[in-house]
Design an enzyme around this catalytic site. Structure first.
Site, PDB file in Angstrom:
ATOM      1  N   CYS A 217       3.393  -1.224  12.867  1.00  0.00           N
ATOM      2  CA  CYS A 217       2.860  -2.096  13.911  1.00  0.00           C
ATOM      3  C   CYS A 217       1.705  -1.382  14.608  1.00  0.00           C
ATOM      4  O   CYS A 217       1.493  -0.190  14.429  1.00  0.00           O
ATOM      5  CB  CYS A 217       3.939  -2.445  14.923  1.00  0.00           C
ATOM      6  SG  CYS A 217       5.462  -3.086  14.219  1.00  0.00           S
TER       7      CYS A 217
ATOM      8  N   GLU B  20       0.317   3.051 -11.138  1.00  0.00           N
ATOM      9  CA  GLU B  20      -0.599   2.639 -10.068  1.00  0.00           C
ATOM     10  C   GLU B  20      -1.228   1.291 -10.370  1.00  0.00           C
ATOM     11  O   GLU B  20      -1.366   0.445  -9.479  1.00  0.00           O
ATOM     12  CB  GLU B  20      -1.676   3.719  -9.881  1.00  0.00           C
ATOM     13  CG  GLU B  20      -2.870   3.321  -9.024  1.00  0.00           C
ATOM     14  CD  GLU B  20      -2.541   3.131  -7.554  1.00  0.00           C
ATOM     15  OE1 GLU B  20      -3.455   2.738  -6.807  1.00  0.00           O
ATOM     16  OE2 GLU B  20      -1.388   3.364  -7.140  1.00  0.00           O
TER      17      GLU B  20
ATOM     18  N   LYS C  67      -0.767  -1.867  -7.884  1.00  0.00           N
ATOM     19  CA  LYS C  67      -1.885  -2.577  -7.271  1.00  0.00           C
ATOM     20  C   LYS C  67      -1.844  -4.058  -7.618  1.00  0.00           C
ATOM     21  O   LYS C  67      -2.106  -4.915  -6.778  1.00  0.00           O
ATOM     22  CB  LYS C  67      -3.214  -1.978  -7.728  1.00  0.00           C
ATOM     23  CG  LYS C  67      -3.569  -0.682  -7.073  1.00  0.00           C
ATOM     24  CD  LYS C  67      -3.889  -0.888  -5.593  1.00  0.00           C
ATOM     25  CE  LYS C  67      -4.044   0.455  -4.898  1.00  0.00           C
ATOM     26  NZ  LYS C  67      -2.777   1.174  -4.743  1.00  0.00           N
TER      27      LYS C  67
ATOM     28  N   GLU D  46       0.981  -5.726  -5.639  1.00  0.00           N
ATOM     29  CA  GLU D  46       0.664  -5.717  -4.212  1.00  0.00           C
ATOM     30  C   GLU D  46      -0.327  -6.826  -3.854  1.00  0.00           C
ATOM     31  O   GLU D  46      -0.165  -7.526  -2.849  1.00  0.00           O
ATOM     32  CB  GLU D  46       0.044  -4.378  -3.806  1.00  0.00           C
ATOM     33  CG  GLU D  46       1.000  -3.243  -3.588  1.00  0.00           C
ATOM     34  CD  GLU D  46       0.285  -1.982  -3.140  1.00  0.00           C
ATOM     35  OE1 GLU D  46       0.829  -1.285  -2.286  1.00  0.00           O
ATOM     36  OE2 GLU D  46      -0.809  -1.691  -3.642  1.00  0.00           O
TER      37      GLU D  46
ATOM     38  N   LYS E 146      -0.042  -0.774   6.200  1.00  0.00           N
ATOM     39  CA  LYS E 146      -0.802   0.401   5.775  1.00  0.00           C
ATOM     40  C   LYS E 146      -0.082   1.692   6.132  1.00  0.00           C
ATOM     41  O   LYS E 146       0.090   2.566   5.298  1.00  0.00           O
ATOM     42  CB  LYS E 146      -2.178   0.372   6.441  1.00  0.00           C
ATOM     43  CG  LYS E 146      -3.119   1.472   5.966  1.00  0.00           C
ATOM     44  CD  LYS E 146      -3.575   1.222   4.552  1.00  0.00           C
ATOM     45  CE  LYS E 146      -4.663   2.176   4.133  1.00  0.00           C
ATOM     46  NZ  LYS E 146      -5.025   1.981   2.725  1.00  0.00           N
TER      47      LYS E 146
ATOM     48  N   TRP F 252       4.992  -6.019  12.871  1.00  0.00           N
ATOM     49  CA  TRP F 252       5.512  -6.181  11.511  1.00  0.00           C
ATOM     50  C   TRP F 252       7.018  -6.263  11.656  1.00  0.00           C
ATOM     51  O   TRP F 252       7.666  -5.295  12.069  1.00  0.00           O
ATOM     52  CB  TRP F 252       5.100  -4.996  10.648  1.00  0.00           C
ATOM     53  CG  TRP F 252       5.376  -5.154   9.185  1.00  0.00           C
ATOM     54  CD1 TRP F 252       4.593  -5.760   8.257  1.00  0.00           C
ATOM     55  CD2 TRP F 252       6.520  -4.663   8.477  1.00  0.00           C
ATOM     56  NE1 TRP F 252       5.174  -5.683   7.012  1.00  0.00           N
ATOM     57  CE2 TRP F 252       6.349  -5.014   7.115  1.00  0.00           C
ATOM     58  CE3 TRP F 252       7.673  -3.955   8.847  1.00  0.00           C
ATOM     59  CZ2 TRP F 252       7.290  -4.687   6.131  1.00  0.00           C
ATOM     60  CZ3 TRP F 252       8.607  -3.636   7.878  1.00  0.00           C
ATOM     61  CH2 TRP F 252       8.409  -4.002   6.541  1.00  0.00           C
TER      62      TRP F 252
ATOM     63  N   ARG G 260      -2.937  -2.152   9.401  1.00  0.00           N
ATOM     64  CA  ARG G 260      -1.565  -1.679   9.377  1.00  0.00           C
ATOM     65  C   ARG G 260      -0.593  -2.740   8.858  1.00  0.00           C
ATOM     66  O   ARG G 260       0.526  -2.420   8.500  1.00  0.00           O
ATOM     67  CB  ARG G 260      -1.134  -1.257  10.797  1.00  0.00           C
ATOM     68  CG  ARG G 260      -1.752   0.049  11.233  1.00  0.00           C
ATOM     69  CD  ARG G 260      -1.453   0.349  12.693  1.00  0.00           C
ATOM     70  NE  ARG G 260      -1.743   1.765  12.969  1.00  0.00           N
ATOM     71  CZ  ARG G 260      -0.814   2.689  13.216  1.00  0.00           C
ATOM     72  NH1 ARG G 260       0.448   2.352  13.211  1.00  0.00           N
ATOM     73  NH2 ARG G 260      -1.155   3.936  13.444  1.00  0.00           N
TER      74      ARG G 260
ATOM     75  N   HIS H 297      11.904   1.417 -26.063  1.00  0.00           N
ATOM     76  CA  HIS H 297      13.260   1.689 -25.588  1.00  0.00           C
ATOM     77  C   HIS H 297      13.680   0.672 -24.527  1.00  0.00           C
ATOM     78  O   HIS H 297      14.316   1.034 -23.530  1.00  0.00           O
ATOM     79  CB  HIS H 297      13.351   3.114 -25.036  1.00  0.00           C
ATOM     80  CG  HIS H 297      13.114   4.167 -26.064  1.00  0.00           C
ATOM     81  ND1 HIS H 297      14.031   4.490 -27.035  1.00  0.00           N
ATOM     82  CD2 HIS H 297      12.029   4.954 -26.303  1.00  0.00           C
ATOM     83  CE1 HIS H 297      13.537   5.435 -27.818  1.00  0.00           C
ATOM     84  NE2 HIS H 297      12.311   5.735 -27.397  1.00  0.00           N
TER      85      HIS H 297
ATOM     86  N   ASN I 147       6.442   0.270  18.558  1.00  0.00           N
ATOM     87  CA  ASN I 147       6.445   0.528  17.122  1.00  0.00           C
ATOM     88  C   ASN I 147       7.706   1.310  16.790  1.00  0.00           C
ATOM     89  O   ASN I 147       8.081   2.216  17.537  1.00  0.00           O
ATOM     90  CB  ASN I 147       5.245   1.379  16.706  1.00  0.00           C
ATOM     91  CG  ASN I 147       3.934   0.661  16.854  1.00  0.00           C
ATOM     92  OD1 ASN I 147       3.888  -0.525  17.141  1.00  0.00           O
ATOM     93  ND2 ASN I 147       2.854   1.386  16.649  1.00  0.00           N
ATOM     94  N   GLY I 148       8.325   1.000  15.645  1.00  0.00           N
ATOM     95  CA  GLY I 148       9.490   1.757  15.227  1.00  0.00           C
ATOM     96  C   GLY I 148      10.759   0.937  15.291  1.00  0.00           C
ATOM     97  O   GLY I 148      10.738  -0.300  15.291  1.00  0.00           O
TER      98      GLY I 148
END
Length: 607
Positions: free
Chosen positions: A2, A479, A483, A486, A602, A74, A27, A502, A98-99
């Site tokens: 946040c 990666e 991406k 996301e 973020k 958030w 963020r 496999h 925040n938290g």
């Protein structure tokens, strides 16, 4: 994750708070709000969704007052609704947070037993109610905050304003970063220096357990035992113009085009182009003597750490582990005396990585952090720091910060190799030359993106995508998959190419693109063989390779993107760029929110 901003100013606070919150959009958030003091009383405006919704509310109902706090939320506890949006307020106090308050359920039950009513589903409201309860009993704001901080457990960054105290703001931090900004006749608080950069460059960073009382001219800092402490004021490097998009459609597009400059700037910190030698700063351990290295990180930073593991083991011959930070503590690995730990983070505030850092320090490891933000918590708590030179990265999905991390880790591996005598001067010169050529290769790649855009049009139609790589390109396959999911919300997985048969080969059908990272070199034939296995089962083969590899793959691959031929050592850095570009174009084609993908943040400052 946040965002917090606060101001005790000389002009209306609301427009400044709104602009500062825009700088914290990177963020990730799902609601926002602002509270100010108007004629001694608390007034607030909140809205679900993006800041544009809050701006619309404030245009219809202006919010005067020179002291105020703002927040982008958030959601953790309670749905992302206007009712649950911050600031949370009573008639006496407004709070942004925040938290996570871990013991909020117990505290809420205690207050409810005393007749206190709650209006939201959030953990944050307990802070407002506890402070209000103490204020109602005659406590001063400072006394109420001090007592409340001793009751709550968890991670928090807090900013609070109080009815009847028009020039006072109190902030507190435990596990969630806060910075105090010093102006001329006004003071500020923010989740990071970037939020405050248009208003001031003079910043003091609060330390763990600190709380601070701000008025229009100064800040008084106290530690967790309420003892007055001094926190140094430093000049931040951020400028008010640092985060503009310029002529680009998205921040991510701009940041993709910054790859050449970022790689060049970062490499210049660690590689001497004249001597073709690595020039590392002082390290908190002797690489010639260290018995083992433990990498720990989260998300894309963890994938950079995995590449770093390949490099260090191959070049410097040091046994190396790479752990997801949230799992490191629970795996409880045996750690050797005199061992080293390398922590990787873009923000330097990632909660799980910080927890791993603290554990590793407690276990006697020499801790080196690779971060993009000087004066971040990880920077301050590590025995040593290597800075990436990526500049502010606003897009939630990491791009230029990731390749900058790779550049630092490649330099580190070469420096370790020289220190241990496993790398000759001639080989070091050859590999550093390959590194120094990367900015020009990246620029050439960005100038001609037609082949990647053509691939994106095919991938955008898929429901599932597989990425394959071998050796140090395996983490880059991970990666690429990360991406793509996301940004575009397409299900994507990355695999070591040899693992496809496999299990994952069961997923192959004509609707599943199989995207390989397979430059020519010692691993090419094995990877090409895996691709032929997929093609024989109807898979749609696509590849990133060089001209030599393209000649062999074009017989059965549907799409081939030809990249510059580079030394295998630096291939992971170069191949990271086109998989990011691919994900960007697929997301644009699918109409998703490129810079702020749903549910993502973020800087993840909760565990």
């Amino acid at each position: 994750m946040c965002g917090i901003v606060g101001v005790v100013g000389r002009e209306d606070a609301a427009p400044r708070l709104l602009e500062a919150l825009r700088r914290l959009e990177y963020r990730g958030y799902d609601s926002a709000g602002i509270a100010t003091l108007v004629n001694g009383h608390i007034e607030r405006r909140r809205a679900e969704g993006k800041l544009g919704n809050l701006a619309t509310v404030m245009a219809a109902q202006p919010l005067p007052g020179t002291t105020g706090i703002g927040h982008t939320r958030w959601a953790t506890h309670g749905a992302p609704t206007e009712r649950n949006a911050h600031p949370h307020a009573t008639a006496r106090v407004a709070v942004v947070h925040n938290g996570i308050i871990e013991n909020f359920s117990q505290l809420r039950a205690e207050l409810e037993a005393q007749g206190v009513r709650f209006e939201t589903e959030t953990d944050t409201e307990i802070v407002a109610k506890l402070i209000d309860h103490l204020l109602a009993g005659g406590a001063t704001p400072e006394q109420a905050v001090s007592a409340t901080l001793k009751k709550i457990h968890g991670a928090f960054g807090l900013a609070m304003v109080f009815a009847g105290h028009p020039r006072k703001l109190i902030a507190a931090r435990q596990g969630s970063p806060l910075a105090v900004g010093f102006g001329e006749g006004e003071m500020f608080v923010g989740s990071d220096a970037l939020a405050l950069s248009p208003m001031t460059r003079r910043i003091a960073y609060m330390e763990e357990g600190d709380w601070a009382v701000l008025d229009a001219h100064s800040a008084q800092f106290f530690d967790a035992q309420d003892r007055p402490v001094e926190r140094p004021i430093k000049l931040t490097a951020f400028s008010g113009a640092a985060v503009g998009k310029g002529n680009y459609r998205h921040f991510m597009e701009k940041e993709l085009h910054e790859h050449p400059v970022v790689l060049g700037d970062t490499l210049r910190q660690y590689v001497d182009p004249a001597s073709r030698a690595v020039a590392l700063p002082a390290l908190p351990f002797d690489p010639a003597a260290v018995p083992r290295i433990t990498f720990s990180a989260c998300g894309s930073a963890y994938l950079a750490a995995q590449v770093g593991r390949y490099w260090i083991e191959q070049v410097a011959r040091i046994p190396t582990d790479a752990d997801i930070a949230s799992e490191l503590r629970y795996r409880d690995p045996p750690l050797p005396e005199g061992g080293a730990a390398i922590l990787v983070s873009q923000s330097g505030e990632t909660a799980d990585t910080l927890a791993a850092l603290r554990l590793l320090k407690q276990r006697g490891q020499h801790v080196l952090s690779v971060v993009n933000v000087p004066e971040s918590t990880m920077d301050r708590e590590s025995h040593g720091t290597l800075l990436t030179v990526a500049g502010p990265e606003i897009g939630v999905a990491s791009t230029k910060a990731f390749t900058a991390q790779l550049a630092v880790l490649a330099s580190l591996a070469l420096g370790f190799g020289r220190a241990r005598g496993t790398l000759s001067a001639a080989e070091e010169a050859r590999l550093t030359a390959a590194l120094l050529e990367l900015p020009s290769h990246a620029a050439a790649l960005l100038e001609d993106g037609a082949a990647i855009e053509a691939m994106a049009k095919e991938v955008a139609q898929a429901r599932d995508v597989l990425f394959l790589g071998r050796g140090s390109l395996y983490p880059i396959a991970l990666e690429g998959a990360l991406k793509l999911k996301e940004l575009s919300y397409i299900h994507a997985e990355g695999y070591a190419a040899g693992e496809m048969k496999h299990g994952p080969i069961a997923l192959i059908d004509p609707a599943v693109p199989v995207i390989a990272l397979c430059p020519s070199g010692p691993l090419f034939e094995k990877t090409a063989s895996n691709l032929q296995e997929a093609a024989a089962r109807g898979g749609r083969i696509m590849a990133f390779t060089d001209a030599e590899g393209a000649a062999a793959l074009s017989r059965f691959a549907e799409r081939v993107v030809v990249l510059p031929a580079v030394d295998p050592f630096v291939a992971p850095i170069l191949h990271a760029i086109p998989v990011q570009i691919l994900a960007y174009h697929v997301a644009v084609l699918r109409g998703t929110d490129v810079d702020q993908p749903r549910n993502l943040a973020k800087a993840v400052t909760v565990e």
